[in-house]
Design an enzyme around this catalytic site. Structure first.
Site, PDB file in Angstrom:
ATOM      1  N   ASN A 124     -30.218 -13.485   2.911  1.00  0.00           N
ATOM      2  CA  ASN A 124     -31.403 -12.618   3.426  1.00  0.00           C
ATOM      3  C   ASN A 124     -32.533 -12.430   2.939  1.00  0.00           C
ATOM      4  O   ASN A 124     -32.810 -13.931   3.633  1.00  0.00           O
ATOM      5  CB  ASN A 124     -31.365 -11.901   1.817  1.00  0.00           C
ATOM      6  CG  ASN A 124     -29.875 -11.433   1.378  1.00  0.00           C
ATOM      7  OD1 ASN A 124     -29.270 -12.148   1.109  1.00  0.00           O
ATOM      8  ND2 ASN A 124     -30.241 -10.404   0.454  1.00  0.00           N
ATOM      9  N   CYS A 142     -23.198 -11.788   3.435  1.00  0.00           N
ATOM     10  CA  CYS A 142     -21.872 -11.455   3.125  1.00  0.00           C
ATOM     11  C   CYS A 142     -20.334 -11.800   2.934  1.00  0.00           C
ATOM     12  O   CYS A 142     -19.907 -11.500   4.439  1.00  0.00           O
ATOM     13  CB  CYS A 142     -21.958  -9.580   2.947  1.00  0.00           C
ATOM     14  SG  CYS A 142     -20.167  -8.496   2.604  1.00  0.00           S
TER      15      CYS A 142
END
Ligand code: HMG
Ligand code: MG
Length: 313
Positions: free
Chosen positions: A258, A249
């Site tokens: 991720n 992010c």
């Protein structure tokens, strides 16, 4: 009341749903702009691997995430297949307007359990975000869309540190009350351990049905797969992951990619848990995007294949 670990351990679900977030969470962190055509090829390869839920882009401010400024073009040119759900991230009513225009049928709204992170990420307090998203959800549903909700920084915040599980529960309830059908609990900076998952998610499951909860792990410290196992022990059946382990992010310092979808699929295959995803085809999709990006992605499965490591599996 604490959940009883001895009752859940080793009792895993038979089947899980994977929400592939590579084209959104993955690519949003890439500085070098990728062509719309390459994004579409990547998404189609993900579809061919058997993934049925793919978050393809985001309607945030194009200045906040320039990589996804082509959201309309991506959505308008997607190939449609039976049983496949594409979704896109929406931060406010302006984003919803753009999403409706694109024709997407599922959106994801996003807030956080930390005030500082919410402010830095979407320039709202948590309460302001809940008010905004109540209206976004109402309008989206009346336009025929379905709505997923994310809560970032459910375990640890890069600015505020440890997050209280009661706060995560209250925001989960608010999102469900406004009409969201699934809440994805995010370990945005990949700092959680299985104990954190067991404590926070276990606490939430005392009140909220497990079918309403998804888990979204980043993998900064290599704990994401272990956290998935903790989620499986709790009976959670929806997991977000990103092809190749892409991601992060831009508003969460220290956040890395991720959990790699192919590493998750290997684990599930090996545990006999059905996901409907073909590991080889998924790895091809990751190899494609790795080539476009021109750098090594963190996925272990991908690196094993690229390094041509022999294996009996
Ligand atoms: P703001 O500056 O407060 O917006 O940004 P505003 O409402 O004050 O509007 C300012 C101007 O922007 C106006 O234009 C609006 O029309 C325009 P002007 O009148 O000045 O010409 N505008 C927009 N334009 C296009 N699309 C829009 C939009 N909204 C306003 N949607 C905003 C607020 C939320 C827009 C901004 O802060 C933003 O876009 N933030 C997004 C940040 C982001 O993308 N973060 C990453 C995704 S979250 C994540 O990755 C976590 C997750 O994966 C889970 C986990 O891992 O934990 C989901
Ligand atoms: Mg994320």
């Amino acid at each position: 009341m604490k959940p009883r670990r001895e009752k859940t351990i080793k009792i895993y679900p038979q089947k899980v749903k994977i929400v592939e977030v590579g084209p959104r969470d993955g690519l949003q962190n890439e500085k070098e702009i990728i062509s719309t055509q390459d994004k579409l090829t990547f998404i189609e390869k993900l579809v061919q691997s058997g993934l049925k839920n793919i978050e393809v882009t985001s309607f945030v401010h194009p200045k906040a995430v320039p990589q996804l400024a082509d959201a309309q073009d991506v959505i308008k040119n997607l190939k449609h297949h039976n049983g496949l759900t594409y979704s896109a991230l929406v931060p406010n009513l302006k984003g919803l307007e753009r999403a409706i225009e694109s024709g997407i049928k599922r959106i994801a709204i996003f807030t956080a359990a930390s005030e500082t992170f919410t402010k830095k990420n979407i320039n709202m307090t948590i309460d302001e975000s809940l008010n905004t998203f109540a209206e976004v959800t109402k309008q989206a549903i009346s336009s025929g869309m379905s709505v997923r909700g994310y809560i970032s920084t459910c375990f640890v915040c890069p600015y505020e540190g440890e997050i209280k599980k009661e706060k995560v529960l209250n925001i989960t309830k608010s999102l469900l009350d406004m009409g969201v059908d699934e809440v994805s609990l995010g370990d945005t900076i990949g700092a959680a351990s299985p104990k954190d998952v067991f404590e926070t998610v276990g606490f939430i499951l005392n009140t909220i049905p497990k079918e309403k909860i998804a888990l979204h792990f980043h993998d900064t410290y290599g704990t994401a797969l272990a956290n998935v196992v903790s989620g499986l022990e709790l009976g959670i059946t929806t997991y977000d992951a990103s092809s190749g382990g892409l991601g992060g992010c831009p508003y969460a310092p220290g956040a890395s990619g991720n959990l790699a979808t192919e590493d998750l699929i290997y684990l599930l295959d090996r545990m006999g848990i059905e996901s409907g995803v073909d590991l080889n085809k998924l790895t091809e999709a990751s190899m494609f995007i790795e080539k476009i990006l021109g750098r090594k992605l963190p996925s272990k499965q991908l690196q094993r294949i690229i390094n041509k490591q022999t294996s009996c599996i």
